[in-house]
Design a protein around this motif. Structure first.
Motif, PDB file in Angstrom:
ATOM      1  N   UNK A  51      32.372  70.018  80.190  1.00 44.27           N
ATOM      2  CA  UNK A  51      31.664  68.742  80.092  1.00 44.27           C
ATOM      3  C   UNK A  51      32.572  67.675  79.485  1.00 44.27           C
ATOM      4  N   UNK A  52      33.340  68.046  78.455  1.00 46.32           N
ATOM      5  CA  UNK A  52      34.259  67.099  77.815  1.00 46.32           C
ATOM      6  C   UNK A  52      35.304  66.603  78.803  1.00 46.32           C
ATOM      7  N   UNK A  53      35.860  67.527  79.575  1.00 44.05           N
ATOM      8  CA  UNK A  53      36.891  67.153  80.553  1.00 44.05           C
ATOM      9  C   UNK A  53      36.321  66.197  81.595  1.00 44.05           C
ATOM     10  N   UNK A  54      35.122  66.480  82.083  1.00 46.17           N
ATOM     11  CA  UNK A  54      34.491  65.608  83.071  1.00 46.17           C
ATOM     12  C   UNK A  54      34.202  64.226  82.473  1.00 46.17           C
ATOM     13  N   UNK A  55      33.681  64.224  81.259  1.00 49.29           N
ATOM     14  CA  UNK A  55      33.300  62.963  80.622  1.00 49.29           C
ATOM     15  C   UNK A  55      34.500  62.069  80.371  1.00 49.29           C
ATOM     16  N   UNK A  56      35.631  62.696  80.014  1.00 46.99           N
ATOM     17  CA  UNK A  56      36.811  61.923  79.643  1.00 46.99           C
ATOM     18  C   UNK A  56      37.866  61.864  80.737  1.00 46.99           C
ATOM     19  N   UNK A  57      37.545  62.444  81.898  1.00 47.92           N
ATOM     20  CA  UNK A  57      38.443  62.422  83.051  1.00 47.92           C
ATOM     21  C   UNK A  57      39.850  62.881  82.676  1.00 47.92           C
ATOM     22  N   UNK A  58      39.904  63.970  81.908  1.00 50.24           N
ATOM     23  CA  UNK A  58      41.199  64.482  81.465  1.00 50.24           C
ATOM     24  C   UNK A  58      41.952  65.177  82.588  1.00 50.24           C
ATOM     25  N   UNK A  59      41.205  65.888  83.423  1.00 50.25           N
ATOM     26  CA  UNK A  59      41.806  66.676  84.491  1.00 50.25           C
ATOM     27  C   UNK A  59      40.990  66.517  85.760  1.00 50.25           C
ATOM     28  N   UNK A  60      41.556  66.933  86.857  1.00 52.00           N
ATOM     29  CA  UNK A  60      40.847  66.914  88.141  1.00 52.00           C
ATOM     30  C   UNK A  60      40.208  68.276  88.343  1.00 52.00           C
ATOM     31  N   UNK A  61      38.865  68.339  88.228  1.00 47.48           N
ATOM     32  CA  UNK A  61      38.155  69.602  88.388  1.00 47.48           C
ATOM     33  C   UNK A  61      37.528  69.656  89.772  1.00 47.48           C
ATOM     34  N   UNK A  62      37.851  70.664  90.584  1.00 46.77           N
ATOM     35  CA  UNK A  62      37.223  70.779  91.897  1.00 46.77           C
ATOM     36  C   UNK A  62      35.734  71.032  91.753  1.00 46.77           C
ATOM     37  N   UNK A  63      34.937  70.423  92.625  1.00 48.16           N
ATOM     38  CA  UNK A  63      33.488  70.586  92.556  1.00 48.16           C
ATOM     39  C   UNK A  63      33.077  72.001  92.912  1.00 48.16           C
ATOM     40  N   UNK A  64      33.817  72.630  93.804  1.00 46.59           N
ATOM     41  CA  UNK A  64      33.456  73.974  94.248  1.00 46.59           C
ATOM     42  C   UNK A  64      34.118  74.996  93.332  1.00 46.59           C
TER      43      UNK A  64
END
Length: 225
Positions: free
Chosen positions: A207-220
């Protein structure tokens, strides 16, 4: 795999007993506690010599519902990994329960194989968000438009590599193999990440990574098979 101890809290006796029969049919799964509501669950947890590894939690229960009991478990039993299984599969419920440290969320009509896979993944990785749930988390973060959080300590390149693989839902042994390091070293990096980013568990890291756009997380999520 080590035997995974499971608690089930659901007021529907047929669902509770049926799920117990299904799960106990697997050698590495063992339902050690059944409760018919939140009050019953908390009373039985107090009597446990060893707290179960995983909790399958319904939301709509009499006396004390799943949301109310989750607030208590979050503080009193932080090691108990909560998997919500509910007929309430809406954005609001999903976000609310993830904020209360639920590490997975499944609709109640899920196939038994999916429930077993989720239990295994949660035990091995600390969380398991399928494509739909991960998408809801991402949409919620975008809609809130929160400013990026500030943290004082920069992450090392190795910590970023470990964090990326955690967010892609790899297990510690898989991360160790990919990075040519030991599983113990992976655990060390993970603990450092939890401390640096002030997160309670690996689900919080995602959640932290998504909120702060730290990394590119694949949706799948990664295919585990």
């Amino acid at each position: 795999m080590k035997t995974i101890s499971i608690a089930i809290a659901d007021d529907e006796a047929l669902f509770r007993k049926g799920m117990s029969l299904i799960l106990n049919d697997y050698e590495h799964l063992n339902v050690t506690l059944e409760a018919e509501n939140g009050v019953d669950l908390l009373e039985k947890l107090l009597q446990c010599e060893t707290i179960p590894d995983v909790l399958l939690l319904d939301l709509k229960m009499p006396e004390m519902n799943g949301v109310e009991v989750a607030k208590i478990i979050q503080k009193k039993y932080p090691s108990l990994k909560m998997i919500v299984i509910s007929t309430h599969f809406s954005r609001a419920f999903i976000i609310n329960m993830i904020e209360l440290s639920a590490v997975a969320y499944l609709p109640k009509n899920s196939q038994p194989d999916e429930v077993v896979e989720t239990i295994e993944a949660v035990y091995e990785k600390g969380f398991h968000y399928n494509t739909e749930v991960l998408g809801i988390i991402r949409e919620n973060i975008i809609s809130k438009k929160k400013p990026k959080a500030l943290f004082s300590t920069d992450l090392t390149n190795r910590e970023k590599e470990v964090l990326q693989l955690i967010c892609e839902q790899y297990t510690a042994p898989e991360i160790a193999e990919k990075l040519f390091i030991s599983a113990r070293t992976v655990d060390g990096h993970r603990n450092n990440l939890l401390s640096k980013l002030d997160c309670k568990n690996v689900a919080g890291l995602v959640v932290f990574v998504l909120q702060n756009e730290l990394l590119d997380i694949p949706l799948l999520p990664k295919n585990r098979h």
